[in-house]
Design a protein around this motif. Structure first.
Motif, PDB file in Angstrom:
ATOM      1  N   SER A  41       2.495   4.563   0.878  1.00  0.00           N
ATOM      2  CA  SER A  41       2.434   5.305   2.136  1.00  0.00           C
ATOM      3  C   SER A  41       1.820   6.690   1.946  1.00  0.00           C
ATOM      4  O   SER A  41       1.283   7.265   2.877  1.00  0.00           O
ATOM      5  CB  SER A  41       3.830   5.434   2.742  1.00  0.00           C
ATOM      6  OG  SER A  41       4.697   6.065   1.823  1.00  0.00           O
ATOM      7  N   SER A  42       1.869   7.218   0.724  1.00  0.00           N
ATOM      8  CA  SER A  42       1.327   8.548   0.460  1.00  0.00           C
ATOM      9  C   SER A  42      -0.180   8.545   0.217  1.00  0.00           C
ATOM     10  O   SER A  42      -0.804   9.589   0.114  1.00  0.00           O
ATOM     11  CB  SER A  42       2.033   9.153  -0.754  1.00  0.00           C
ATOM     12  OG  SER A  42       1.783   8.351  -1.888  1.00  0.00           O
ATOM     13  N   SER A  43      -0.783   7.360   0.132  1.00  0.00           N
ATOM     14  CA  SER A  43      -2.209   7.252  -0.169  1.00  0.00           C
ATOM     15  C   SER A  43      -3.057   7.618   1.048  1.00  0.00           C
ATOM     16  O   SER A  43      -2.843   7.106   2.139  1.00  0.00           O
ATOM     17  CB  SER A  43      -2.521   5.818  -0.612  1.00  0.00           C
ATOM     18  OG  SER A  43      -3.899   5.672  -0.819  1.00  0.00           O
ATOM     19  N   SER A  44      -4.035   8.522   0.847  1.00  0.00           N
ATOM     20  CA  SER A  44      -4.928   8.880   1.953  1.00  0.00           C
ATOM     21  C   SER A  44      -5.952   7.775   2.205  1.00  0.00           C
ATOM     22  O   SER A  44      -6.384   7.552   3.325  1.00  0.00           O
ATOM     23  CB  SER A  44      -5.635  10.207   1.657  1.00  0.00           C
ATOM     24  OG  SER A  44      -6.381  10.084   0.462  1.00  0.00           O
ATOM     25  N   THR A  45      -6.354   7.074   1.146  1.00  0.00           N
ATOM     26  CA  THR A  45      -7.239   5.919   1.266  1.00  0.00           C
ATOM     27  C   THR A  45      -6.369   4.679   1.206  1.00  0.00           C
ATOM     28  O   THR A  45      -5.415   4.630   0.440  1.00  0.00           O
ATOM     29  CB  THR A  45      -8.238   5.868   0.096  1.00  0.00           C
ATOM     30  OG1 THR A  45      -8.712   7.173  -0.195  1.00  0.00           O
ATOM     31  CG2 THR A  45      -9.405   4.983   0.422  1.00  0.00           C
ATOM     32  N   LYS A  46      -6.706   3.677   1.974  1.00  0.00           N
ATOM     33  CA  LYS A  46      -5.901   2.459   1.971  1.00  0.00           C
ATOM     34  C   LYS A  46      -6.273   1.565   0.797  1.00  0.00           C
ATOM     35  O   LYS A  46      -7.257   0.847   0.837  1.00  0.00           O
ATOM     36  CB  LYS A  46      -6.059   1.691   3.285  1.00  0.00           C
ATOM     37  CG  LYS A  46      -5.161   2.196   4.369  1.00  0.00           C
ATOM     38  CD  LYS A  46      -3.709   1.990   3.954  1.00  0.00           C
ATOM     39  CE  LYS A  46      -2.763   2.394   5.048  1.00  0.00           C
ATOM     40  NZ  LYS A  46      -1.390   2.371   4.645  1.00  0.00           N
ATOM     41  N   TYR A  47      -5.503   1.674  -0.262  1.00  0.00           N
ATOM     42  CA  TYR A  47      -5.613   0.783  -1.405  1.00  0.00           C
ATOM     43  C   TYR A  47      -4.379  -0.089  -1.429  1.00  0.00           C
ATOM     44  O   TYR A  47      -3.289   0.345  -1.064  1.00  0.00           O
ATOM     45  CB  TYR A  47      -5.699   1.560  -2.723  1.00  0.00           C
ATOM     46  CG  TYR A  47      -7.002   2.284  -2.916  1.00  0.00           C
ATOM     47  CD1 TYR A  47      -8.213   1.602  -2.864  1.00  0.00           C
ATOM     48  CD2 TYR A  47      -7.025   3.646  -3.174  1.00  0.00           C
ATOM     49  CE1 TYR A  47      -9.416   2.265  -3.056  1.00  0.00           C
ATOM     50  CE2 TYR A  47      -8.222   4.307  -3.370  1.00  0.00           C
ATOM     51  CZ  TYR A  47      -9.412   3.613  -3.300  1.00  0.00           C
ATOM     52  OH  TYR A  47     -10.586   4.272  -3.492  1.00  0.00           O
ATOM     53  N   SER A  87       0.861  -1.175   0.000  1.00  0.00           N
ATOM     54  CA  SER A  87       0.000   0.000   0.000  1.00  0.00           C
ATOM     55  C   SER A  87       0.899   1.227   0.000  1.00  0.00           C
ATOM     56  O   SER A  87       1.776   1.342   0.866  1.00  0.00           O
ATOM     57  CB  SER A  87      -0.899   0.017   1.233  1.00  0.00           C
ATOM     58  OG  SER A  87      -1.713   1.167   1.220  1.00  0.00           O
TER      59      SER A  87
END
Length: 135
Positions: A57-63, A55
């Motif tokens: 680390s910069s993603s605000s939503t956990k994809y 995933s």
């Protein structure tokens, strides 16, 4: 000496994982009866690359995605992503496995196909010449 273009590096990395079953021990390769699931990775023999779920680390939503990354580089180390167009929201429900036709397939527990290779299409395109006659 000029650095290699990124597409050359990605091709080399993908090719090294294609050869991995021939050169790796049984605990570090993907087998037809041993799918890859979240929390598991396959590491190249020299320890440079890993294949698994991640995933950003910069993603605000956990994809979550299946990809190949440099193991020893802490940030921005992903070199290839399988399911870029269809991220996983629950990694515990997804597996990467070989199909009976020798394709790699990423699917969830309900059997929905999220991503796949298409080796059969590649074989058929190689067996057809540009003039449309079979070889």
């Amino acid at each position: 000496m000029d650095p290699l273009p990124i597409h050359t590096i990605i091709c080399l990395v993908c090719w090294s994982f294609c050869l991995l079953p021939f050169y790796a021990s049984s605990s570090s390769r993907l087998l037809p009866d041993k799918p890859l699931s979240a929390g598991s990775t396959i590491t190249s023999d020299d320890g440079t690359f890993a294949l698994g779920f991640f995933s950003p680390s910069s993603s605000s939503t956990k994809y979550y995605y299946v990809g190949i990354w440099y193991r020893n580089i802490p940030e921005d180390n992903v070199v290839w992503v399988a399911n870029r167009a269809m991220p996983i929201t629950d990694p515990s429900s997804a597996t990467l496995a070989f199909t009976s036709g020798s394709n790699l397939a990423l699917s969830d527990t309900s059997g929905q196909l999220l991503w796949t290779t298409n080796i059969s299409a590649l074989r058929s395109s190689r067996s057809t010449r540009t003039d449309g006659l079979a070889r």
